[in-house]
Design a protein around this motif. Structure first.
Motif, mmCIF file in Angstrom:
data_model
loop_
_atom_site.group_PDB
_atom_site.id
_atom_site.type_symbol
_atom_site.label_atom_id
_atom_site.label_comp_id
_atom_site.label_asym_id
_atom_site.label_seq_id
_atom_site.Cartn_x
_atom_site.Cartn_y
_atom_site.Cartn_z
ATOM 1 N N GLN A 31 0.825 -1.195 0.000
ATOM 2 C CA GLN A 31 0.000 0.000 0.000
ATOM 3 C C GLN A 31 0.865 1.253 0.000
ATOM 4 O OE1 GLN A 31 -3.156 -0.169 2.941
ATOM 5 N NE2 GLN A 31 -3.009 -2.387 2.953
ATOM 6 N N GLY A 32 2.113 1.101 -0.384
ATOM 7 C CA GLY A 32 3.010 2.244 -0.442
ATOM 8 C C GLY A 32 3.100 2.943 0.891
ATOM 9 N N GLY A 33 2.988 4.264 0.888
ATOM 10 C CA GLY A 33 3.107 5.056 2.101
ATOM 11 C C GLY A 33 2.014 4.819 3.115
ATOM 12 N N ARG A 49 11.062 -3.736 0.415
ATOM 13 C CA ARG A 49 11.695 -2.966 -0.664
ATOM 14 C C ARG A 49 10.656 -2.505 -1.684
ATOM 15 N NH1 ARG A 49 16.528 -1.625 -2.358
ATOM 16 N NH2 ARG A 49 17.564 -2.724 -0.686
ATOM 17 N N GLU A 50 9.701 -3.366 -2.026
ATOM 18 C CA GLU A 50 8.644 -2.992 -2.975
ATOM 19 C C GLU A 50 7.775 -1.874 -2.406
ATOM 20 O OE1 GLU A 50 6.335 -6.234 -4.561
ATOM 21 O OE2 GLU A 50 8.118 -7.487 -4.747
ATOM 22 N N VAL A 51 7.443 -1.962 -1.120
ATOM 23 C CA VAL A 51 6.630 -0.931 -0.465
ATOM 24 C C VAL A 51 7.364 0.407 -0.489
ATOM 25 C CG1 VAL A 51 5.739 -0.166 1.783
ATOM 26 C CG2 VAL A 51 5.245 -2.465 0.972
ATOM 27 N N ILE A 52 8.646 0.398 -0.161
ATOM 28 C CA ILE A 52 9.431 1.632 -0.140
ATOM 29 C C ILE A 52 9.548 2.213 -1.548
ATOM 30 C CG2 ILE A 52 11.724 2.605 0.285
ATOM 31 C CD1 ILE A 52 10.004 2.132 2.824
ATOM 32 N N THR A 53 9.757 1.379 -2.541
ATOM 33 C CA THR A 53 9.833 1.858 -3.924
ATOM 34 C C THR A 53 8.517 2.516 -4.324
ATOM 35 O OG1 THR A 53 11.450 0.137 -4.487
ATOM 36 C CG2 THR A 53 10.264 1.167 -6.316
ATOM 37 N N THR A 54 7.398 1.888 -3.987
ATOM 38 C CA THR A 54 6.087 2.468 -4.282
ATOM 39 C C THR A 54 5.908 3.786 -3.544
ATOM 40 O OG1 THR A 54 5.125 0.278 -4.636
ATOM 41 C CG2 THR A 54 3.588 2.072 -4.170
ATOM 42 N N PHE A 55 6.313 3.832 -2.269
ATOM 43 C CA PHE A 55 6.221 5.041 -1.459
ATOM 44 C C PHE A 55 7.016 6.187 -2.104
ATOM 45 C CE2 PHE A 55 8.401 7.208 2.283
ATOM 46 C CZ PHE A 55 7.407 8.159 2.466
ATOM 47 N N LEU A 56 8.235 5.912 -2.535
ATOM 48 C CA LEU A 56 9.051 6.952 -3.165
ATOM 49 C C LEU A 56 8.448 7.406 -4.494
ATOM 50 C CD1 LEU A 56 12.615 5.586 -2.332
ATOM 51 C CD2 LEU A 56 11.471 7.571 -1.322
ATOM 52 N N GLU A 58 5.274 7.445 -5.109
ATOM 53 C CA GLU A 58 4.131 8.275 -4.712
ATOM 54 C C GLU A 58 4.571 9.706 -4.413
ATOM 55 O OE1 GLU A 58 1.547 4.751 -2.485
ATOM 56 O OE2 GLU A 58 2.597 6.240 -1.282
ATOM 57 N N LYS A 59 5.799 9.843 -3.922
ATOM 58 C CA LYS A 59 6.341 11.161 -3.601
ATOM 59 C C LYS A 59 6.862 11.876 -4.851
ATOM 60 C CE LYS A 59 8.884 11.732 -0.008
ATOM 61 N NZ LYS A 59 9.930 11.642 1.022
ATOM 62 N N GLY A 60 6.700 11.261 -6.014
ATOM 63 C CA GLY A 60 7.090 11.893 -7.266
ATOM 64 C C GLY A 60 8.469 11.525 -7.774
ATOM 65 N N GLN A 61 9.079 10.519 -7.205
ATOM 66 C CA GLN A 61 10.405 10.100 -7.642
ATOM 67 C C GLN A 61 10.272 8.912 -8.584
ATOM 68 O OE1 GLN A 61 12.821 9.448 -4.183
ATOM 69 N NE2 GLN A 61 12.164 11.346 -3.237
ATOM 70 N N GLU A 62 10.395 9.187 -9.875
ATOM 71 C CA GLU A 62 10.314 8.103 -10.847
ATOM 72 C C GLU A 62 11.580 7.267 -10.790
ATOM 73 O OE1 GLU A 62 9.284 9.319 -14.789
ATOM 74 O OE2 GLU A 62 7.988 10.913 -14.037
ATOM 75 N N ASP A 63 11.434 5.989 -10.737
ATOM 76 C CA ASP A 63 12.552 5.056 -10.722
ATOM 77 C C ASP A 63 13.616 5.448 -9.693
ATOM 78 O OD1 ASP A 63 13.899 2.771 -11.531
ATOM 79 O OD2 ASP A 63 15.005 3.830 -13.098
ATOM 80 N N PRO A 64 13.254 5.400 -8.392
ATOM 81 C CA PRO A 64 14.214 5.788 -7.358
ATOM 82 C C PRO A 64 15.465 4.913 -7.398
ATOM 83 C CG PRO A 64 12.210 4.871 -6.375
ATOM 84 C CD PRO A 64 12.002 4.928 -7.844
ATOM 85 N N VAL A 69 16.443 3.911 -2.065
ATOM 86 C CA VAL A 69 15.491 2.905 -1.588
ATOM 87 C C VAL A 69 16.026 2.263 -0.311
ATOM 88 C CG1 VAL A 69 14.373 0.700 -2.105
ATOM 89 C CG2 VAL A 69 14.517 2.462 -3.878
ATOM 90 N N THR A 70 17.298 1.906 -0.311
ATOM 91 C CA THR A 70 17.904 1.264 0.862
ATOM 92 C C THR A 70 17.887 2.184 2.074
ATOM 93 O OG1 THR A 70 19.308 -0.116 -0.544
ATOM 94 C CG2 THR A 70 19.998 0.160 1.751
ATOM 95 N N LEU A 71 18.248 3.452 1.898
ATOM 96 C CA LEU A 71 18.241 4.397 3.016
ATOM 97 C C LEU A 71 16.833 4.613 3.564
ATOM 98 C CD1 LEU A 71 20.835 7.051 1.793
ATOM 99 C CD2 LEU A 71 21.109 5.422 3.660
ATOM 100 N N THR A 72 15.854 4.740 2.680
ATOM 101 C CA THR A 72 14.477 4.937 3.120
ATOM 102 C C THR A 72 13.948 3.681 3.798
ATOM 103 O OG1 THR A 72 14.136 6.496 1.304
ATOM 104 C CG2 THR A 72 12.169 5.673 2.407
ATOM 105 N N LEU A 73 14.334 2.519 3.284
ATOM 106 C CA LEU A 73 13.939 1.241 3.885
ATOM 107 C C LEU A 73 14.450 1.162 5.325
ATOM 108 C CD1 LEU A 73 13.954 -2.075 2.030
ATOM 109 C CD2 LEU A 73 15.005 -2.001 4.252
#
Length: 96
Positions: A31-33, A49-56, A58-64, A69-73
């Motif tokens: 569910q992302g963020g 990792r998939e959730v964090i990628t979706t979350f990023l 959602e924040k407008g970052q295409e292909d983070p 991704v690792t830092l946000t995770l």
């Protein structure tokens, strides 16, 4: 209705009823963020990792990037294991 189609119709009706009672999000844990800390902490690392990628995204970052991704995770894990409550969404993580 023939005797052969009746079980199939009953099974389809039961599946639709269950889906409407549990909601669509119950079928997709990503569910992302909006993913709660409780759900996030119970996920396998690849699902996190998939959730964090979706979350990023959602924040407008295409292909983070992988490092982002690792830092946000890791930030989400730290947040959820310290100040975050199990019902808090991971979007509350301050990623700068």
């Amino acid at each position: 209705m023939s005797m052969r189609t009746r079980p199939a119709v009953l099974a389809a009706t039961a599946a639709l009823t269950l889906a409407s009672l549990t909601g669509c999000n119950a079928m997709d844990p990503n569910q992302g963020g909006d993913t709660t800390c409780g759900d996030y902490m119970e996920m396998a690392p690849e699902d996190q990792r998939e959730v964090i990628t979706t979350f990023l995204e959602e924040k407008g970052q295409e292909d983070p990037a992988g490092m982002e991704v690792t830092l946000t995770l890791e930030s989400a894990k730290l947040y959820c294991s310290t100040v975050g409550q199990t019902s808090d969404p991971i979007r509350n993580v301050d990623t700068g």
